[in-house]
Structure formats: C-alpha cells, structure tokens
Write an enzyme that holds these catalytic residues in place. Structure first.
Site, short mmCIF file in Angstrom:
data_model
loop_
_atom_site.label_atom_id
_atom_site.label_comp_id
_atom_site.label_asym_id
_atom_site.label_seq_id
_atom_site.Cartn_x
_atom_site.Cartn_y
_atom_site.Cartn_z
N GLU A 232 0.76 -1.18 -0.15
CA GLU A 232 0.14 -0.04 -0.16
C GLU A 232 0.72 1.17 -0.03
O GLU A 232 0.54 2.19 -0.77
CB GLU A 232 -0.85 -0.03 1.15
CG GLU A 232 -2.00 0.71 1.36
CD GLU A 232 -2.94 0.58 2.46
OE1 GLU A 232 -3.28 1.42 3.04
OE2 GLU A 232 -3.39 -0.57 2.64
N ASP A 233 2.00 1.15 0.79
CA ASP A 233 2.72 2.66 0.91
C ASP A 233 4.06 2.55 0.37
O ASP A 233 4.83 3.64 0.62
CB ASP A 233 2.75 2.80 2.60
CG ASP A 233 1.48 3.16 3.02
OD1 ASP A 233 0.38 3.43 2.31
OD2 ASP A 233 1.16 2.89 4.31
#
Length: 180
Positions: free
Chosen positions: A68-69
C-alpha cells in the site's frame, strides 16, 4: 532447534525487508516516529496480547503496509515469503487507485468475509492506530477527523469480531472511551 532457527531467520528477513521498504517514511505523530515502528508494533500486539504464534500472520503484520505505501508488489512478497503471506497481505491492502472514502467503505464491507489470518492483522492494526490516536492527533487532522476515525474503526472491528478475544477486549476499552 533448526526449525525455530529457520522461523527466526525468516522473521528477521521479513523485518529487514519491511525496514528497507519503509526507510525514510515517518508516522504523522508530532514526534515523526519512524514508520517501521508501526508494522513491528502490530506484529508485537499479535504475539504479546493476542498470543498469535503463526509465523505467516506475524510476517503479514510486518509487511501489511508495504504494498500500500511503498513500491513493493505482491509478487515480490510471494517470491520472498511465500504465497500464504502474500495472500494475507493482499487481503489487508487497500487499493490506492480508489478514492479514500471508497477504500474505507470497502474495509467495512470486506471485514466479515476476510480470512482469520487477515482479521488478526486488521485487529492488531486498528488497535495500534487507535492507541496512537489516543496519544496524539496526527499532523493535519482535526478533532472531527479523529472522532470519525474511531467511529469508522469500530465498524471495521464489528466485522472482525470472534477472531481474538484479547485484542477485541483491548479495542472495546478504547471504543468505550470514544464511540457512543
């Protein structure tokens, strides 16, 4: 003994992988805590408070924000840590191509149908984040946004119930102070 050394080795490899991927990232708290503290803290909640001993769940907790990051892919996680870990990470990863409100809505919708392993990671992640919110308001957040996060998190947790009583009890203590 060699089995425990193998598990220890893969867990350390996983922690190092996440530390490299999250290097340079900071939490939004006033102290700008190194981001890696979060996934390690989520894994610690699982082992310490939740009595979870499944290495795949612990590794997924350590890796839960990498796709996600960071530039990490699920294929990369599968190659390095196996399909079981990659599948758990996939279940707890938001699709960043979707608008924020839709991502949050989908977390509520998908919570009840998630695997037990993904539910464990989600519960510990919510507990860590809510404890952080009790300590300090993230940069750029209003009190209304904090309040809405507690309400939203309680809805996600409702769909995760029946997974780990200890972690759920800790979440309930927090919700009793902030929701309804």
């Amino acid at each position: 003994m060699s089995d425990s050394l193998d598990v220890l080795g893969i867990l350390l490899k996983c922690a190092n992988f996440a530390a490299v991927k999250h290097s340079g990232q900071r939490r939004k708290d006033p102290e700008k805590t190194p981001y890696i503290n979060h996934p390690i803290g989520v894994a610690y909640i699982l082992t310490d408070e939740g009595s979870v001993r499944d290495p795949a769940v612990i590794m997924a907790a350590i890796l839960h924000d990498t796709v996600e990051d960071t530039d990490t892919t699920l294929d990369e996680i599968k190659k390095e840590f196996g399909s079981n870990v990659a599948n758990i990470v996939a279940e707890v990863t938001d699709d960043k191509s979707l608008p924020y409100d839709e991502r949050k809505r989908l977390q509520i919708v998908h919570a009840p149908t998630s695997s037990k392993e993904a539910k464990l990671v989600k519960l510990a992640d919510k507990l860590y984040n809510l404890r952080d919110l009790e300590k300090a308001t993230p940069e750029g957040w209003s009190q209304e946004r904090v309040k809405q996060y507690f309400i939203w998190a309680s809805k996600v947790v409702e769909g995760l119930r029946g997974t780990n009583r200890q972690i759920e009890n800790s979440l309930d203590e927090i919700f009793s102070r902030h929701v309804l």
